[in-house]
Motif scaffolding. Sequence first.
Motif, PDB file in Angstrom:
ATOM      1  N   ALA A  79      45.646  30.051 -36.946  1.00 16.98           N
ATOM      2  CA  ALA A  79      45.622  28.744 -36.275  1.00 16.98           C
ATOM      3  C   ALA A  79      45.386  28.884 -34.776  1.00 16.98           C
ATOM      4  CB  ALA A  79      46.928  28.005 -36.541  1.00 16.98           C
ATOM      5  N   LEU A  80      45.893  29.981 -34.191  1.00 16.10           N
ATOM      6  CA  LEU A  80      45.774  30.198 -32.741  1.00 16.10           C
ATOM      7  C   LEU A  80      44.716  31.237 -32.407  1.00 16.10           C
ATOM      8  CD1 LEU A  80      49.621  30.324 -32.046  1.00 16.10           C
ATOM      9  CD2 LEU A  80      48.087  28.414 -31.545  1.00 16.10           C
ATOM     10  N   ARG A  81      43.775  31.455 -33.318  1.00 20.68           N
ATOM     11  CA  ARG A  81      42.805  32.535 -33.147  1.00 20.68           C
ATOM     12  C   ARG A  81      41.952  32.361 -31.893  1.00 20.68           C
ATOM     13  NH1 ARG A  81      41.331  28.980 -36.881  1.00 20.68           N
ATOM     14  NH2 ARG A  81      39.196  28.149 -36.966  1.00 20.68           N
ATOM     15  N   ARG A  82      41.637  31.110 -31.539  1.00 18.49           N
ATOM     16  CA  ARG A  82      40.767  30.899 -30.376  1.00 18.49           C
ATOM     17  C   ARG A  82      41.441  31.347 -29.079  1.00 18.49           C
ATOM     18  NH1 ARG A  82      36.241  27.955 -29.814  1.00 18.49           N
ATOM     19  NH2 ARG A  82      36.578  26.962 -31.844  1.00 18.49           N
ATOM     20  N   PRO A  83      42.654  30.861 -28.746  1.00 21.04           N
ATOM     21  CA  PRO A  83      43.275  31.369 -27.508  1.00 21.04           C
ATOM     22  C   PRO A  83      43.594  32.856 -27.557  1.00 21.04           C
ATOM     23  CG  PRO A  83      44.809  29.981 -28.730  1.00 21.04           C
ATOM     24  CD  PRO A  83      43.476  29.809 -29.358  1.00 21.04           C
ATOM     25  N   ILE A  84      43.936  33.382 -28.743  1.00 18.38           N
ATOM     26  CA  ILE A  84      44.247  34.812 -28.846  1.00 18.38           C
ATOM     27  C   ILE A  84      43.016  35.652 -28.543  1.00 18.38           C
ATOM     28  CG2 ILE A  84      44.818  36.646 -30.497  1.00 18.38           C
ATOM     29  CD1 ILE A  84      46.776  34.726 -31.818  1.00 18.38           C
ATOM     30  N   VAL A  85      41.888  35.296 -29.138  1.00 20.89           N
ATOM     31  CA  VAL A  85      40.663  36.081 -28.939  1.00 20.89           C
ATOM     32  C   VAL A  85      40.168  35.965 -27.500  1.00 20.89           C
ATOM     33  CG1 VAL A  85      38.230  36.257 -29.601  1.00 20.89           C
ATOM     34  CG2 VAL A  85      39.990  36.018 -31.360  1.00 20.89           C
ATOM     35  N   THR A  86      40.226  34.753 -26.932  1.00 21.64           N
ATOM     36  CA  THR A  86      39.754  34.604 -25.547  1.00 21.64           C
ATOM     37  C   THR A  86      40.627  35.389 -24.570  1.00 21.64           C
ATOM     38  OG1 THR A  86      41.023  32.548 -25.349  1.00 21.64           O
ATOM     39  CG2 THR A  86      38.696  32.367 -25.959  1.00 21.64           C
ATOM     40  N   LEU A  87      41.933  35.446 -24.836  1.00 20.22           N
ATOM     41  CA  LEU A  87      42.813  36.238 -23.978  1.00 20.22           C
ATOM     42  C   LEU A  87      42.588  37.735 -24.186  1.00 20.22           C
ATOM     43  CD1 LEU A  87      46.201  34.296 -24.238  1.00 20.22           C
ATOM     44  CD2 LEU A  87      44.831  34.608 -22.177  1.00 20.22           C
ATOM     45  N   ALA A  88      42.444  38.139 -25.459  1.00 15.43           N
ATOM     46  CA  ALA A  88      42.355  39.566 -25.772  1.00 15.43           C
ATOM     47  C   ALA A  88      41.042  40.181 -25.326  1.00 15.43           C
ATOM     48  CB  ALA A  88      42.555  39.779 -27.279  1.00 15.43           C
ATOM     49  N   PHE A  89      39.983  39.392 -25.257  1.00 17.27           N
ATOM     50  CA  PHE A  89      38.682  39.943 -24.885  1.00 17.27           C
ATOM     51  C   PHE A  89      38.134  39.315 -23.597  1.00 17.27           C
ATOM     52  CE2 PHE A  89      38.992  40.471 -29.524  1.00 17.27           C
ATOM     53  CZ  PHE A  89      38.894  41.845 -29.587  1.00 17.27           C
ATOM     54  N   GLY A  90      38.080  37.985 -23.549  1.00 18.47           N
ATOM     55  CA  GLY A  90      37.533  37.345 -22.362  1.00 18.47           C
ATOM     56  C   GLY A  90      38.333  37.631 -21.107  1.00 18.47           C
ATOM     57  N   LEU A  91      39.669  37.471 -21.192  1.00 21.38           N
ATOM     58  CA  LEU A  91      40.500  37.708 -20.014  1.00 21.38           C
ATOM     59  C   LEU A  91      40.472  39.176 -19.597  1.00 21.38           C
ATOM     60  CD1 LEU A  91      42.484  36.800 -17.883  1.00 21.38           C
ATOM     61  CD2 LEU A  91      44.340  37.028 -19.562  1.00 21.38           C
ATOM     62  N   VAL A  92      40.394  40.085 -20.571  1.00 25.17           N
ATOM     63  CA  VAL A  92      40.344  41.511 -20.231  1.00 25.17           C
ATOM     64  C   VAL A  92      39.114  41.812 -19.385  1.00 25.17           C
ATOM     65  CG1 VAL A  92      39.940  43.808 -21.204  1.00 25.17           C
ATOM     66  CG2 VAL A  92      41.747  42.359 -22.128  1.00 25.17           C
ATOM     67  N   PHE A  93      37.946  41.355 -19.800  1.00 22.53           N
ATOM     68  CA  PHE A  93      36.712  41.649 -19.056  1.00 22.53           C
ATOM     69  C   PHE A  93      36.684  40.910 -17.714  1.00 22.53           C
ATOM     70  CE2 PHE A  93      35.071  42.383 -23.518  1.00 22.53           C
ATOM     71  CZ  PHE A  93      35.203  43.761 -23.409  1.00 22.53           C
ATOM     72  N   ALA A  94      37.232  39.682 -17.671  1.00 25.02           N
ATOM     73  CA  ALA A  94      37.327  38.977 -16.397  1.00 25.02           C
ATOM     74  C   ALA A  94      38.254  39.730 -15.446  1.00 25.02           C
ATOM     75  CB  ALA A  94      37.838  37.554 -16.620  1.00 25.02           C
ATOM     76  N   THR A  95      39.334  40.301 -15.988  1.00 26.54           N
ATOM     77  CA  THR A  95      40.274  41.071 -15.165  1.00 26.54           C
ATOM     78  C   THR A  95      39.624  42.342 -14.639  1.00 26.54           C
ATOM     79  OG1 THR A  95      42.168  40.203 -16.397  1.00 26.54           O
ATOM     80  CG2 THR A  95      42.506  42.231 -15.154  1.00 26.54           C
ATOM     81  N   VAL A  96      38.883  43.032 -15.513  1.00 35.20           N
ATOM     82  CA  VAL A  96      38.231  44.271 -15.078  1.00 35.20           C
ATOM     83  C   VAL A  96      37.270  43.995 -13.933  1.00 35.20           C
ATOM     84  CG1 VAL A  96      36.643  46.104 -15.781  1.00 35.20           C
ATOM     85  CG2 VAL A  96      38.513  45.421 -17.295  1.00 35.20           C
ATOM     86  N   LEU A  97      36.460  42.937 -14.052  1.00 34.91           N
ATOM     87  CA  LEU A  97      35.493  42.632 -13.000  1.00 34.91           C
ATOM     88  C   LEU A  97      36.173  42.116 -11.725  1.00 34.91           C
ATOM     89  CD1 LEU A  97      32.653  40.935 -15.080  1.00 34.91           C
ATOM     90  CD2 LEU A  97      32.626  43.214 -14.061  1.00 34.91           C
ATOM     91  N   GLY A  98      37.021  41.086 -11.889  1.00 35.89           N
ATOM     92  CA  GLY A  98      37.642  40.490 -10.712  1.00 35.89           C
ATOM     93  C   GLY A  98      38.580  41.433  -9.986  1.00 35.89           C
TER      94      GLY A  98
END
Length: 568
Positions: A79-98
């Motif tokens: 049910a929460l797959r969308r926020p989980i995936v965006t945090l687990a992958f999107g936020l990780v790459f945004a963190t690495v770059l920023g």
Amino acid sequence: MSSVELVLLLLLLGAFTGLAGRYIPAVPLPLLQIALGAAISLPQDGLHVALDPEMFLLLFVPPLLFADGWRMPKREFYALRRPIVTLAFGLVFATVLGLGYFVHWMIPSMPLTVAFALAAVLSPTDAVSVAAIGRRVGLPGPLMHILEGESLLNDASGLVALKFAVAATLTGVFSWRAAGADFLWLVGGGLGVGMVTAWLFSRLRDAVTSKLHEDANIHTVVLLLLLPFAAYLVAEHLGVSGILAAVSAGMTLNFADLERSEHVAERMQAQSAWTMIESTFNATIFLLLGLQLPAIIGSGLSYGEGFAWTLAGYVLAISLVLLGLRWLWMALAVRRAIHVAVRKGRPVDVPSRRIVAAAALAGIRGAITLAGALSVPLTLTDGSPFPARGLLIFLATGVILFTLLAASIGLPLLMRQLPAERENPHRREEREARVLAAQAAVDSLDALPPLAAAHRDVERAEVAARVAGDYQRRILGQALDRPDAAGGADPATARRLHALEMELRLSCLRAERQALYTLRRSHRINDDTLRELVHEIDLAEVVVRKRRRAEAAGKSTAGETTGEPGGH
């Protein structure tokens, strides 16, 4: 100190801190264990341990992540797959770059690729720390599910980013196309290896238990404990993510366990073994982190007395930017979710600012961050030292401590101001499941086939009515009475009625358990509710079976003493 002595000492210290934590509830157990590890390593002749990152990852990470994946409620995860995936992958790459660009701007002497490596090791949150502190402060259920799901998946994305940052530092070459293809191979291959390994284990387990029955329990539990290591090693041998393999193996086996409702002894043995392993390994991880602290801090202080305050400023700035990026990502995600819901005309439950702040503050770094930092090579391909390696490890360790302290202090303050829930959804679901299971037990009594003898039918009807009455009172929330089922019957009849009651209660317990598994398959309850209620039923069944065996043994002994047969 020999390896055996070290292991025994860590086990002793882990048990000690577990007991001490109960008397010092204000201090989170991970912080207590880190402090104790640092204290015994601080003196010149104290305990000093050289931590091998590869060995650390192999011994501790697979079983802990496997257990987390097995325990993670699958209904909530989907049910929460969308926020989980965006945090687990999107936020990780945004963190690495920023964060990578920020660190390079703040510390120009650190090459950009090394700054990306530092950001990569800091990007994954720690599943152990999140669970330990989040449950203690009482984070809301949906938020805990998101944080746990995120921490299960972002280890892989963070370590993949670290791999490419280190490779770019060693070779001076980086390709986005190669990085993307490699990432898909690592993630997809790791998930696939874990699922296949768990599926093969479940088939093997079914084949063994179908032939050996109860004799196979201890053997299947031993194989179960080895499964996370098998999934991890196979995945690493194939060049894919061993961490994701361990997680997916745990989640896959959870689905396979839904078809094994009758294996009471195996389930209870496995649960006891996993509880012991998780407690021991969690304590050992934080003790080892504490043992590394004096040496890491000492390496930072070796830059000079005045530079120590500069290093502390670096740690503070990096930690604040790290948490700020996390807060910004979550705030934007909430705004986007509200916009989508309004556009589609759906109701939306807007989280408060305190919840968003708590979600950001709960991004605790821990064991994976330390292991990733220590895994950075000592030298480049030409034999020269890896640039700023000591500084990278020092900053990563400082951020781990800062996030642990910030979450330990800040989360209770944030949660204290939140209004209490009118009713915990988990407790409501549990109460409804108890009622449905009790009703299934009553229905199973009505469906029992008749006995051959008429007087036995009458006896069973009387006992069944009493057992059904107990379940009806449970459904209505009334206290159970415990009158003597035999009343004033003669001893032989009393024994027969009591044995019949035990038989009917076992039948009802099996009906309850089967009803709970049916509710889980239809997603009407989640894994937490299923596990909790089935554990109660398993304990009740063990008690009933022990009483039956004890009474049968006593009756047999009485028969031998009087020279009479022991049968009914």
